[in-house]
Scaffold this motif. Structure first.
Motif, PDB file in Angstrom:
ATOM      1  N   ALA A 234       0.827  -1.208   0.000  1.00  0.00           N
ATOM      2  CA  ALA A 234       0.000   0.000   0.000  1.00  0.00           C
ATOM      3  C   ALA A 234       0.859   1.256   0.000  1.00  0.00           C
ATOM      4  CB  ALA A 234      -0.942  -0.005   1.201  1.00  0.00           C
ATOM      5  N   GLU A 235       1.853   1.333   0.894  1.00  0.00           N
ATOM      6  CA  GLU A 235       2.740   2.488   0.925  1.00  0.00           C
ATOM      7  C   GLU A 235       3.913   2.226   1.864  1.00  0.00           C
ATOM      8  OE1 GLU A 235       0.749   5.944   2.486  1.00  0.00           O
ATOM      9  OE2 GLU A 235       0.591   5.107   4.490  1.00  0.00           O
ATOM     10  N   MET A 236       4.924   3.085   1.759  1.00  0.00           N
ATOM     11  CA  MET A 236       6.023   3.073   2.718  1.00  0.00           C
ATOM     12  C   MET A 236       5.891   4.315   3.598  1.00  0.00           C
ATOM     13  SD  MET A 236      10.179   3.294   2.208  1.00  0.00           S
ATOM     14  CE  MET A 236      10.519   1.535   2.127  1.00  0.00           C
ATOM     15  N   VAL A 237       6.100   4.132   4.892  1.00  0.00           N
ATOM     16  CA  VAL A 237       6.097   5.267   5.815  1.00  0.00           C
ATOM     17  C   VAL A 237       7.470   5.358   6.470  1.00  0.00           C
ATOM     18  CG1 VAL A 237       3.633   5.085   6.281  1.00  0.00           C
ATOM     19  CG2 VAL A 237       5.238   3.909   7.770  1.00  0.00           C
ATOM     20  N   ILE A 238       7.834   6.580   6.856  1.00  0.00           N
ATOM     21  CA  ILE A 238       9.052   6.808   7.623  1.00  0.00           C
ATOM     22  C   ILE A 238       8.713   7.695   8.803  1.00  0.00           C
ATOM     23  CG2 ILE A 238      10.691   6.464   5.729  1.00  0.00           C
ATOM     24  CD1 ILE A 238      10.813   9.439   5.361  1.00  0.00           C
ATOM     25  N   SER A 239       9.632   7.764   9.756  1.00  0.00           N
ATOM     26  CA  SER A 239       9.380   8.498  10.994  1.00  0.00           C
ATOM     27  C   SER A 239      10.312   9.704  11.112  1.00  0.00           C
ATOM     28  CB  SER A 239       9.568   7.574  12.207  1.00  0.00           C
ATOM     29  OG  SER A 239       8.652   6.519  12.184  1.00  0.00           O
ATOM     30  N   PRO A 240       9.794  10.902  10.858  1.00  0.00           N
ATOM     31  CA  PRO A 240      10.583  12.097  11.128  1.00  0.00           C
ATOM     32  C   PRO A 240      10.727  12.275  12.642  1.00  0.00           C
ATOM     33  CG  PRO A 240       8.675  12.575   9.739  1.00  0.00           C
ATOM     34  CD  PRO A 240       8.473  11.231  10.324  1.00  0.00           C
ATOM     35  N   PHE A 241      11.887  12.777  13.092  1.00  0.00           N
ATOM     36  CA  PHE A 241      12.053  13.031  14.525  1.00  0.00           C
ATOM     37  C   PHE A 241      13.000  14.198  14.733  1.00  0.00           C
ATOM     38  CE2 PHE A 241      15.596  10.359  13.479  1.00  0.00           C
ATOM     39  CZ  PHE A 241      16.629  10.744  14.329  1.00  0.00           C
TER      40      PHE A 241
ATOM     41  N   ASN B 215       4.795   9.728  12.044  1.00  0.00           N
ATOM     42  CA  ASN B 215       4.869   8.783  10.929  1.00  0.00           C
ATOM     43  C   ASN B 215       4.303   9.481   9.710  1.00  0.00           C
ATOM     44  OD1 ASN B 215       6.023   6.525  12.122  1.00  0.00           O
ATOM     45  ND2 ASN B 215       4.061   5.682  12.774  1.00  0.00           N
ATOM     46  N   ILE B 216       4.944   9.292   8.563  1.00  0.00           N
ATOM     47  CA  ILE B 216       4.450   9.979   7.375  1.00  0.00           C
ATOM     48  C   ILE B 216       4.701   9.136   6.138  1.00  0.00           C
ATOM     49  CG2 ILE B 216       6.625  11.254   7.169  1.00  0.00           C
ATOM     50  CD1 ILE B 216       5.005  13.540   5.910  1.00  0.00           C
ATOM     51  N   SER B 217       3.749   9.174   5.226  1.00  0.00           N
ATOM     52  CA  SER B 217       3.894   8.459   3.962  1.00  0.00           C
ATOM     53  C   SER B 217       4.955   9.137   3.105  1.00  0.00           C
ATOM     54  CB  SER B 217       2.557   8.439   3.215  1.00  0.00           C
ATOM     55  OG  SER B 217       2.738   7.985   1.885  1.00  0.00           O
ATOM     56  N   VAL B 218       5.755   8.330   2.409  1.00  0.00           N
ATOM     57  CA  VAL B 218       6.744   8.915   1.503  1.00  0.00           C
ATOM     58  C   VAL B 218       6.066   9.568   0.302  1.00  0.00           C
ATOM     59  CG1 VAL B 218       8.590   7.334   2.169  1.00  0.00           C
ATOM     60  CG2 VAL B 218       7.057   6.715   0.294  1.00  0.00           C
ATOM     61  N   ASN B 219       4.759   9.321   0.118  1.00  0.00           N
ATOM     62  CA  ASN B 219       4.011   9.995  -0.945  1.00  0.00           C
ATOM     63  C   ASN B 219       3.766  11.462  -0.624  1.00  0.00           C
ATOM     64  OD1 ASN B 219       3.723   7.577  -2.368  1.00  0.00           O
ATOM     65  ND2 ASN B 219       1.814   7.058  -1.324  1.00  0.00           N
ATOM     66  N   ASN B 220       3.852  11.806   0.654  1.00  0.00           N
ATOM     67  CA  ASN B 220       3.517  13.168   1.084  1.00  0.00           C
ATOM     68  C   ASN B 220       4.760  14.058   1.002  1.00  0.00           C
ATOM     69  OD1 ASN B 220       2.343  15.426   2.202  1.00  0.00           O
ATOM     70  ND2 ASN B 220       1.456  14.348   3.950  1.00  0.00           N
ATOM     71  N   ILE B 221       5.167  14.358  -0.217  1.00  0.00           N
ATOM     72  CA  ILE B 221       6.402  15.097  -0.453  1.00  0.00           C
ATOM     73  C   ILE B 221       6.396  16.494   0.187  1.00  0.00           C
ATOM     74  CG2 ILE B 221       7.963  16.021  -2.212  1.00  0.00           C
ATOM     75  CD1 ILE B 221       7.944  12.990  -2.004  1.00  0.00           C
ATOM     76  N   PRO B 222       5.314  17.289   0.076  1.00  0.00           N
ATOM     77  CA  PRO B 222       5.342  18.633   0.670  1.00  0.00           C
ATOM     78  C   PRO B 222       5.635  18.617   2.171  1.00  0.00           C
ATOM     79  CG  PRO B 222       3.500  18.444  -0.836  1.00  0.00           C
ATOM     80  CD  PRO B 222       4.051  17.058  -0.673  1.00  0.00           C
ATOM     81  N   VAL B 223       5.008  17.687   2.910  1.00  0.00           N
ATOM     82  CA  VAL B 223       5.232  17.650   4.359  1.00  0.00           C
ATOM     83  C   VAL B 223       6.601  17.055   4.683  1.00  0.00           C
ATOM     84  CG1 VAL B 223       4.367  16.780   6.568  1.00  0.00           C
ATOM     85  CG2 VAL B 223       2.766  17.593   4.833  1.00  0.00           C
ATOM     86  N   LEU B 224       7.063  16.105   3.878  1.00  0.00           N
ATOM     87  CA  LEU B 224       8.418  15.581   4.057  1.00  0.00           C
ATOM     88  C   LEU B 224       9.438  16.709   3.916  1.00  0.00           C
ATOM     89  CD1 LEU B 224       8.485  12.185   2.123  1.00  0.00           C
ATOM     90  CD2 LEU B 224       8.898  12.517   4.555  1.00  0.00           C
ATOM     91  N   ASN B 225       9.262  17.534   2.906  1.00  0.00           N
ATOM     92  CA  ASN B 225      10.164  18.667   2.708  1.00  0.00           C
ATOM     93  C   ASN B 225      10.071  19.659   3.870  1.00  0.00           C
ATOM     94  OD1 ASN B 225      11.173  17.748   0.265  1.00  0.00           O
ATOM     95  ND2 ASN B 225       9.625  18.808  -0.951  1.00  0.00           N
ATOM     96  N   LEU B 226       8.856  19.847   4.373  1.00  0.00           N
ATOM     97  CA  LEU B 226       8.673  20.758   5.502  1.00  0.00           C
ATOM     98  C   LEU B 226       9.407  20.245   6.733  1.00  0.00           C
ATOM     99  CD1 LEU B 226       7.424  23.181   6.894  1.00  0.00           C
ATOM    100  CD2 LEU B 226       5.301  21.870   7.168  1.00  0.00           C
ATOM    101  N   TYR B 227       9.255  18.955   7.034  1.00  0.00           N
ATOM    102  CA  TYR B 227       9.978  18.381   8.169  1.00  0.00           C
ATOM    103  C   TYR B 227      11.486  18.580   7.992  1.00  0.00           C
ATOM    104  CZ  TYR B 227       6.114  15.929  10.515  1.00  0.00           C
ATOM    105  OH  TYR B 227       4.985  15.623  11.233  1.00  0.00           O
ATOM    106  N   SER B 228      11.979  18.372   6.784  1.00  0.00           N
ATOM    107  CA  SER B 228      13.407  18.528   6.520  1.00  0.00           C
ATOM    108  C   SER B 228      13.846  19.969   6.763  1.00  0.00           C
ATOM    109  CB  SER B 228      13.708  18.118   5.076  1.00  0.00           C
ATOM    110  OG  SER B 228      15.079  18.223   4.801  1.00  0.00           O
ATOM    111  N   ARG B 229      13.048  20.927   6.296  1.00  0.00           N
ATOM    112  CA  ARG B 229      13.401  22.343   6.490  1.00  0.00           C
ATOM    113  C   ARG B 229      13.373  22.731   7.965  1.00  0.00           C
ATOM    114  NH1 ARG B 229      10.127  23.002   1.837  1.00  0.00           N
ATOM    115  NH2 ARG B 229       8.376  23.744   3.105  1.00  0.00           N
ATOM    116  N   LEU B 230      12.570  22.027   8.753  1.00  0.00           N
ATOM    117  CA  LEU B 230      12.488  22.333  10.183  1.00  0.00           C
ATOM    118  C   LEU B 230      13.560  21.612  11.001  1.00  0.00           C
ATOM    119  CD1 LEU B 230       8.598  22.286  10.671  1.00  0.00           C
ATOM    120  CD2 LEU B 230      10.107  24.287  10.640  1.00  0.00           C
ATOM    121  N   GLY B 231      14.445  20.877  10.330  1.00  0.00           N
ATOM    122  CA  GLY B 231      15.571  20.253  11.014  1.00  0.00           C
ATOM    123  C   GLY B 231      15.348  18.827  11.477  1.00  0.00           C
ATOM    124  N   PHE B 232      14.275  18.189  11.027  1.00  0.00           N
ATOM    125  CA  PHE B 232      13.998  16.808  11.412  1.00  0.00           C
ATOM    126  C   PHE B 232      14.934  15.845  10.682  1.00  0.00           C
ATOM    127  CE2 PHE B 232      10.294  18.703  13.113  1.00  0.00           C
ATOM    128  CZ  PHE B 232       9.639  17.799  13.921  1.00  0.00           C
TER     129      PHE B 232
END
Length: 227
Positions: free
Chosen positions: A40-47, A197-214
Motif C-alpha cells: 500500500a505504501e512506505m512510511v518513515i518516521s521524522p524526529f 509517521n508519514i507516507s513517503v508519498n507526502n512530499i510537501p510535508v516531508l520537505n517541511l519536516y526537513s526544512r524544520l531540522g527533522f
C-alpha cells in the motif's frame, strides 16, 4: 496464511487486514505478498531531538513561528491554541473532521484500487471522531485565521498522530506556522523529542519536516489484505 483462512471461514463476510513490516525484513515482505497482501505504501518516521539546554533552538523556533507568517496575513487575526481533545468545542471538532476528509488524497487508502475514495475519506473522519477524539490524553494544536480553521495537529506526549490543512489555506504559508506551533506545544509539554509517521508519498510535508531540522528513521512497508 492459516490465520487468514481461519478468518475467512469464521467471519463468512468481507474483512480487511493491515500489516506493517520493517523495510529491512525482506523475507517477511515476500511472505506477505505470497499469501495475498498487497503493498500500500512506505512510511518513515521524522524526529527532532530537543535539548533543553539549547535555548537558541527554542528561541529560534518561537521567532521563526512569527516570521514565517505571510505579509498579507494580519497577525492579529491569527489564533494559535493548544488543548486536550476533550475540551475542543463541537464546532471546532466538526471543522477538524471536515478538514481531515479533504486533506488526504495520496494516503494508502486513497491509493489502494480496492478502496473507493468515499470510503477512504470516511475512514479518516471516523478515525478522528470515534478514536482520537475519545482519548482524553490526546492533545490538539489548532491555527485559525479570522475564526476559520487553518489546520490542526493531534498529538500525544511526543508524537504527532495526524494533521490536516484546510484547502482554502493551502499555499498561503500558514502550514509551516502550524507545524512550528505544534513543535513548541510538544516541547512546552515536557517532551524531549518530537516524532511522527508519514507516507513517503507526502512530499510537501516531508520537505517541511526537513526544512524544520527533522531527521528520518524506521522505514516501514504497509500492506493491505481484502478478504
Amino acid at each position: 496464511k492459516i490465520i487468514l483462512q481461519e478468518k475467512k471461514e469464521t467471519l463468512k463476510e468481507n474483512f480487511f487486514v493491515q500489516l506493517r513490516v520493517k523495510a529491512e525484513r525482506l523475507e517477511e515482505v515476500l511472505n506477505a505478498e505470497e499469501v495475498g497482501f498487497r503493498f500500500a505504501e512506505m512510511v518513515i518516521s521524522p524526529f527532532l531531538i530537543i535539548d533543553y539546554k539549547d535555548t537558541e533552538l527554542i528561541t529560534s523556533l518561537r521567532y521563526k513561528n512569527e516570521s514565517v507568517l505571510p505579509k498579507d496575513i494580519k497577525k492579529e487575526f491569527v489564533n494559535k491554541e493548544k488543548s486536550s481533545v476533550k475540551d475542543l468545542e463541537t464546532s471546532l471538532k466538526e471543522s477538524i473532521i471536515r478538514t481531515s476528509k479533504e486533506t488526504y488524497t495520496a494516503d494508502r487508502f486513497h491509493m489502494d484500487p480496492n478502496c473507493a475514495n468515499s470510503i477512504a475519506d470516511n475512514r479518516i473522519g471516523l478515525w478522528v471522531e470515534k478514536d482520537l477524539f475519545q482519548d482524553n490524553q490526546n492533545m490538539c494544536t489548532t491555527v485559525e485565521y479570522k475564526e476559520k480553521l487553518v489546520g490542526y495537529i493531534i498529538w500525544k506526549e511526543s508524537r504527532f498522530i495526524i494533521g490536516g490543512l484546510s484547502n482554502q489555506f493551502i499555499g498561503k504559508g500558514l502550514g509551516k506556522s502550524l507545524y512550528i506551533q505544534s513543535i513548541l506545544d510538544v516541547v512546552d509539554n515536557g517532551s524531549k523529542e518530537v516524532s511522527a509517521n508519514i507516507s513517503v508519498n507526502n512530499i510537501p510535508v516531508l520537505n517541511l519536516y526537513s526544512r524544520l531540522g527533522f531527521s528520518f528513521r524506521e522505514p516501514t512497508y504497509l500492506f493491505h489484505y481484502w478478504g
